[in-house]
Every structure is written in structure tokens, then in C-alpha cells.
Design an enzyme around this catalytic site. Structure first.
Site, PDB file in Angstrom:
ATOM      1  CB  ALA A 186      -0.928   0.013   1.212  1.00 10.38           C
ATOM      2  CE  LYS A 187       5.018   5.921  -0.899  1.00 13.50           C
ATOM      3  NZ  LYS A 187       6.298   5.642  -0.226  1.00 13.50           N
TER       4      LYS A 187
END
Length: 488
Positions: A186-187
């Protein structure tokens, strides 16, 4: 022979330029046809409304045929559709395009089902949130959770870009697999300049962002950690704000202050991890850290460092830079510029300095591009930054015999130490620093062995070996969790 090859190269370039001009002119065809029809309509006193309807119908039909033949809708640069194997030089790719390209190459090597390939490429979730401070928008991308909770790095930077965030979320999925860590990718990021905000503004921004995403993160769903522009204090604010909704859960974020459950050894782990992966690479080639000369962009690493750069400038000393003294100077002066133990050099030349090992550690996407790849003198490149080498430069360096340790392995040490912190928080039992360091060495060394095994299995370089390893592990987890029942 050299003159013939030069002439052929010029002819090839001319033909490519002609192709771009021809395909570019395709966009003008409907406009020219429309002008011609209107002129004929006026001269022949035709019903212009009927003429326009007929024109739109005919041109729509033509476009459908052209798209079917894959003549139009070509990618930027007017090159043929990219099948992941095309060798025609393209304009410099951004992070997302390069990541997708490497993924497609790996999936073809592994022979993945096309539906499964598409499923692994598309993010699980992507959201955009509006924060209260003017002009600050946040974005959060969750790529994959087949192997465990997603691991989301949070970046505060003026150039936060949705495509880059998407690519980095995908890269995080691949990074976590090389060390066999049970995470997905994720980011998150907020487009702001943290240096221009007061401490109270940063806290308010962080708490508002947390309020918008608190239902998306969690100990077993998505575990944020700091990235550029954020730090342990940022994680402390997220932890506190999250607790207001879900109760105190120290494992919901990593990179926290030690007093709130952070891991010992974390601050040194970034540089130490680079040391471990560089050792593994050099040992594979019968070399050691002690006998090499290093050029480091942005950060310091061990061995004999002859050149270093950061945001303030670049310095060089062929006899070796006194790193402890440089660190003290850098802290006191906010950078390496002005250090008395080395000469000031042009920052643009740092990547082409004479050395054995080059370690790009600045922001990705701006380093080994086509224009300087031919000038790089290093025998080894350890990609500490995200996506520092574009595909075209990668090809040039490979032909020169330069060995590149790819970013999806070389900078996975950060997520590895975050995993250790998460494990300690869940167990409620903290490790001493020696155990943290020993575990980090074990994970990074085993990761390199796994990458090399994939290289041998598929007869590929380190970059493709790393990608095939990651894609293979995520694919297996996805299939084991029930992909076959969804293929319908």
C-alpha cells in the site's frame, strides 16, 4: 564496419522520426475531412445537419476499425503497443509504467493466466481524501493483501503524484515477498511541503488524514509507516487519532517512537540493511566491502566512500571521505556542502564518478537516465532509491556489464524492520538491538539467495529474478486463497 553501423543507425532514427510524424498527422485527418465536407456542403447547398450526422457516423466506424487493428490509441511516443517484450526505444517511463512493464515481463516468464495477471496488476482500493489545510489532498492506494496485511508508507511531499503512489504501492507488494514477509503493498501521501508547515499544522493535517482513512487501516488490514516528509512523530499522531476510534493498538503503525512501542535499531537499520545487501552482492562476485570504492547519492554507507551528495550539494575525496566527521558536519549544517574534508563538485556529476559501487539513494526516477547511462563507471549499482534506473538505462548498463541490485530487493530493508516492530507489538515482547540486527541480516541474506535461485531457474538478471520471485509468491498465495473459483 563502424561507418556502416553509424549510417544504419541514422537511417533507423530517420525512419522512426518519419513514423512519428505520420502517426501524429493521423490526429489531423478528421479535422481536414470536416473542413472539406463543410466547404463542399456550402458550395453544393447541401443539408449541413445531415452531412454532419453522416460524417460522425462514418468517422466513428473508421475509428472502431482502427482501434481494432491497434493503429490508434498508441502510448506516448507513438511506438507500437507494448507487449512487455518490445525492444524499440521509448521515451523515459515513469515509475508506474516501468513497474507494470517489469511485472508483465515476469508474468510472461512464469506463464501466468491473463485474468490472474490483470487481477494482480489492478490495485485492491484507491481513494482520494480532502484535508482541511488549503491545497492539501491525500491519496491512499492499497494494492494487494493476498499474503497478509497491506503495508502502507506515508509520504508528505509537494510532488506526490497518483501514478507514482500507485506504482509504489505495487512495488511494496513485490518488496515484501523477497524477504518472505507476510505483507501486501500500500502507499499513501499528501501533496504538501512539510518544511513550510508549523508543527501544529502538521499535526492537524495528520489527524485529519487519519480521520479519513481510519476505517481502511488496522493491525490486520493495513499498517502505515513513515516515508519521505514523515517521521516517528507523525506515526505517534496517527496512533493517537486511530485510538479514538478503535482503542489503543500500538501495532497499527510502525516507525513509532520507542516510548510508544517502536523497535530498537530502527534508525540504523536503513544504512545497515544497505550494508547487508551490498555484502551479499559483492560476496557473490568474490569481493568484499573493504576493498571497494563507493559513490553514494544522498546517504552514507560504509567502505571507502569517495563521493557523496545530498540536497545541499556534492563532495569528493579520492583518498576517502571521513564519514563520522561528515555526519557531524551534515547535521550541523543541514547538508554536506562546505565540508572541509572533501572538494565540492557538480551534483550532476555524482553518478558518473569513478567508483566500484554506486548507491543512488535520492528520490527515484531522476538518476540513471539515457543521457548519462553511457558515462557511468561503476561496476555495481545498488538501488537504494525507488526506481532510480529507467528501462532504457537498464539496457545500456547491462550491455556494459554493470551488475544492478534492483530496488525491489535492495531497499526492502525498511519494510523488514517495520515487520519486526509489528511482530514485537503483537507479541507484547520487545527485542534487544542485537536480535534486531541479527534478524535483519538473516532476512536480507536469505532474500538475496532466493533472488539468485530465480535468476538461475529462468536464466535472467537480478532485476527479473527479483520480479519473478515476487510475482510467483503473490500468485501462489492468490491461487491458494481461491482464485480458481473466481476464474469462471
Amino acid at each position: 564496419m563502424v561507418e556502416q553501423l553509424s549510417a544504419l543507425e541514422k537511417l533507423r532514427t530517420s525512419m522512426k522520426d518519419l513514423e512519428i510524424i505520420l502517426w501524429g498527422s493521423l490526429e489531423l485527418i478528421p479535422i481536414l475531412i470536416l473542413i472539406l465536407i463543410l466547404l463542399l456542403g456550402f458550395s453544393l447547398e447541401l443539408n449541413l445537419s445531415a452531412v454532419m450526422v453522416d460524417y460522425c457516423f462514418i468517422w466513428s466506424f473508421v475509428m472502431v476499425v482502427l482501434r481494432t487493428l491497434e493503429i490508434v490509441d498508441r502510448p506516448s511516443g507513438m511506438d507500437p503497443p507494448d507487449d512487455g517484450l518490445c525492444t524499440v526505444p521509448k521515451p523515459t517511463m515513469n515509475t508506474l509504467a516501468a513497474t507494470n512493464r517489469n511485472f508483465k515481463l515476469a508474468s510472461r516468464i512464469l506463464g501466468l493466466d491473463s485474468k490472474l495477471e490483470k487481477s494482480l496488476l489492478i490495485p485492491f482500493r484507491e481513494i482520494k481524501v480532502e484535508c482541511t489545510i488549503p491545497k492539501d489532498d491525500g491519496i491512499w492506494v492499497q494494492h494487494d493483501n493476498a499474503r497478509g496485511p497491506m503495508k502502507g508508507w506515508i509520504r508528505y511531499h509537494p510532488e506526490v503524484d497518483p501514478d507514482e503512489v500507485n506504482a509504489l504501492a505495487q512495488l511494496m507488494t513485490w518488496k515484501t515477498t523477497v524477504a518472505n514477509i507476510p505483507y501486501g503493498g500500500a502507499k499513501g501521501g499528501i501533496g504538501c511541503a512539510p518544511g513550510q508547515l508549523s508543527l501544529s499544522e502538521l499535526e492537524r493535517l495528520t489527524r485529519v488524514f487519519t480521520q479519513k482513512i481510519h476505517d481502511l487501516i488496522g493491525v490486520s488490514t493495513d499498517v502505515p509507516t513513515p516515508d519521505m516528509g514523515t517521521n516517528a512523530q507523525t506515526m505517534a499522531w496517527i496512533l493517537d487519532e486511530y485510538a479514538k476510534f478503535h482503542g489503543y493498538s500500538p501495532a497499527v503503525v510502525t516507525g513509532k517512537p520507542n516510548d510508544l512501542g517502536g523497535s530498537l535499531g530502527r534508525e540504523a537499520a536503513t544504512g545497515r540493511g544497505v550494508l547487508f545487501v551490498t555484502e551479499a552482492l559483492l560476496n557473490e562476485h568474490g569481493k568484499s566491502i573493504a576493498g571497494q570504492q563507493f559513490v553514494v547519492q544522498e546517504r552514507e554507507n560504509g567502505g571507502k566512500v569517495v563521493a557523496v551528495s545530498d540536497i545541499s550539494g556534492a563532495i569528493k575525496n579520492r583518498k576517502g571521505i571521513d564519514i563520522p566527521s561528515l555526519l557531524k558536519h551534515s547535521v550541523a549544517n543541514c547538508g554536506v556542502k562546505g565540508f572541509s574534508g572533501a572538494d565540492l563538485i557538480d551534483p550532476n556529476s555524482i553518478l558518473v564518478e569513478d567508483c566500484d559501487v554506486l548507491i543512488p539513494a535520492a528520490l527515484g526516477g531522476c538518476d540513471q537516465q539515457m543521457e548519462n547511462a553511457n558515462e557511468i563507471k561503476a561496476k555495481f549499482i545498488v538501488e537504494v532509491a525507488n526506481h532510480p534506473t529507467d528501462p532504457e538505462a537498464d539496457e545500456i548498463l547491462s550491455k556494459k556489464g554493470v551488475t544492478i541490485l534492483p530496488d525491489i530487493y535492495a531497499n526492502s530493508r525498511g519494510v523488514t524492520i517495520s515487520y519486526f516492530e509489528w511482530v514485537q507489538n503483537i507479541q507484547g515482547f520487545m527485542w534487544d538491538e542485537e536480535k534486531v540486527n541479527n534478524e535483519l541480516r538473516t532476512y536480507m541474506t536469505n532474500g538475496f539467495k532466493d533472488v539468485k535461485e530465480m535468476c538461475r531457474t529462468h536464466d535472467r538478471d537480478l532485476r527479473m529474478g527479483a520480479f519473478t520471485l515476487r510475482v510467483n509468491r503473490v500468485t501462489r498465495a492468490t491461487v491458494l486463497r481461491g482464485w480458481e473459483s473466481l476464474k469462471g
